[in-house]
Design a protein around this motif. Structure first.
Motif, PDB file in Angstrom:
ATOM      1  N   PRO A  17       0.819  -0.818   0.392  1.00 18.75           N
ATOM      2  CA  PRO A  17      -0.304  -0.339   0.071  1.00 18.75           C
ATOM      3  C   PRO A  17       0.336   1.229  -0.210  1.00 18.75           C
ATOM      4  O   PRO A  17       2.225   0.951   0.686  1.00 18.75           O
ATOM      5  N   LEU A  18       0.637   2.171  -0.401  1.00 20.28           N
ATOM      6  CA  LEU A  18       0.898   3.497   0.115  1.00 20.28           C
ATOM      7  C   LEU A  18       0.932   4.536   0.893  1.00 20.28           C
ATOM      8  O   LEU A  18      -0.227   3.667   1.651  1.00 20.28           O
ATOM      9  N   SER A  19       1.858   4.679   1.478  1.00 19.53           N
ATOM     10  CA  SER A  19       1.816   5.071   2.989  1.00 19.53           C
ATOM     11  C   SER A  19       2.352   6.304   3.335  1.00 19.53           C
ATOM     12  O   SER A  19       3.638   5.937   3.270  1.00 19.53           O
ATOM     13  N   MET A  20       1.687   7.135   3.768  1.00 20.68           N
ATOM     14  CA  MET A  20       2.777   8.103   4.371  1.00 20.68           C
ATOM     15  C   MET A  20       3.485   7.821   5.434  1.00 20.68           C
ATOM     16  O   MET A  20       4.560   8.630   5.431  1.00 20.68           O
ATOM     17  N   ALA A  21       3.014   6.945   6.499  1.00 17.82           N
ATOM     18  CA  ALA A  21       4.045   6.864   7.214  1.00 17.82           C
ATOM     19  C   ALA A  21       5.044   6.077   7.059  1.00 17.82           C
ATOM     20  O   ALA A  21       6.506   6.489   7.141  1.00 17.82           O
ATOM     21  N   ILE A  22       5.186   5.173   5.339  1.00 20.05           N
ATOM     22  CA  ILE A  22       6.750   4.016   4.517  1.00 20.05           C
ATOM     23  C   ILE A  22       7.297   5.954   4.668  1.00 20.05           C
ATOM     24  O   ILE A  22       8.528   5.598   4.550  1.00 20.05           O
ATOM     25  N   ARG A  23       6.906   6.294   4.206  1.00 15.76           N
ATOM     26  CA  ARG A  23       8.497   7.640   3.251  1.00 15.76           C
ATOM     27  C   ARG A  23       8.622   8.472   4.671  1.00 15.76           C
ATOM     28  O   ARG A  23       9.936   8.868   4.449  1.00 15.76           O
ATOM     29  N   PRO A  37       7.821  -2.171  13.894  1.00 15.11           N
ATOM     30  CA  PRO A  37       7.914  -3.263  13.727  1.00 15.11           C
ATOM     31  C   PRO A  37       6.706  -4.371  14.032  1.00 15.11           C
ATOM     32  O   PRO A  37       6.231  -6.119  13.790  1.00 15.11           O
ATOM     33  N   GLU A  38       5.537  -3.680  14.854  1.00 10.28           N
ATOM     34  CA  GLU A  38       4.213  -4.591  14.512  1.00 10.28           C
ATOM     35  C   GLU A  38       2.769  -3.832  14.105  1.00 10.28           C
ATOM     36  O   GLU A  38       1.764  -4.077  14.157  1.00 10.28           O
ATOM     37  N   SER A  39       3.522  -3.150  13.544  1.00  6.47           N
ATOM     38  CA  SER A  39       2.642  -2.242  12.108  1.00  6.47           C
ATOM     39  C   SER A  39       1.729  -3.320  11.355  1.00  6.47           C
ATOM     40  O   SER A  39       3.085  -4.526  11.442  1.00  6.47           O
ATOM     41  N   GLN A  40       0.581  -3.596  10.909  1.00  3.11           N
ATOM     42  CA  GLN A  40       0.458  -3.612   9.962  1.00  3.11           C
ATOM     43  C   GLN A  40       1.219  -4.233   8.903  1.00  3.11           C
ATOM     44  O   GLN A  40       0.895  -4.754   7.799  1.00  3.11           O
ATOM     45  N   ILE A  41       1.879  -2.604   8.264  1.00  2.53           N
ATOM     46  CA  ILE A  41       3.053  -1.963   7.003  1.00  2.53           C
ATOM     47  C   ILE A  41       4.059  -3.572   7.188  1.00  2.53           C
ATOM     48  O   ILE A  41       4.348  -4.086   6.612  1.00  2.53           O
TER      49      ILE A  41
END
Length: 74
Positions: A17-23, A37-41
């Motif tokens: 998925p596109l996610s602002m958190a990743i960026r 590390p425990e997040s859904q992403i």
């Protein structure tokens, strides 16, 4: 990804998925799997890594040698 895989007649290995958190986490120097590390992403990344690793192992290409990847919190 699906269109390109179909266009080039190759398997689609994964879709994320596109996610602002990743960026934001990556720009901050901590990828999601380290920052949260425990997040859904992060779980999706781990699932994709396992699936890709399994495909490599099944293909026999793993015997050609794999790189040693190290992740540290430095």
């Amino acid at each position: 990804g699906e269109k390109l895989a179909a266009q080039y007649d190759v398997d689609l290995l994964a879709s994320m998925p596109l996610s602002m958190a990743i960026r934001m986490q990556s720009d901050g120097g901590k990828p999601t799997t380290i920052a949260d590390p425990e997040s859904q992403i992060a779980m999706l990344y781990q699932e994709v890594a396992r699936a890709v690793g399994a495909r490599i192992a099944q293909s026999g290409q793993a015997s050609q040698g794999m790189p040693n990847i190290v992740i540290s919190d430095d």
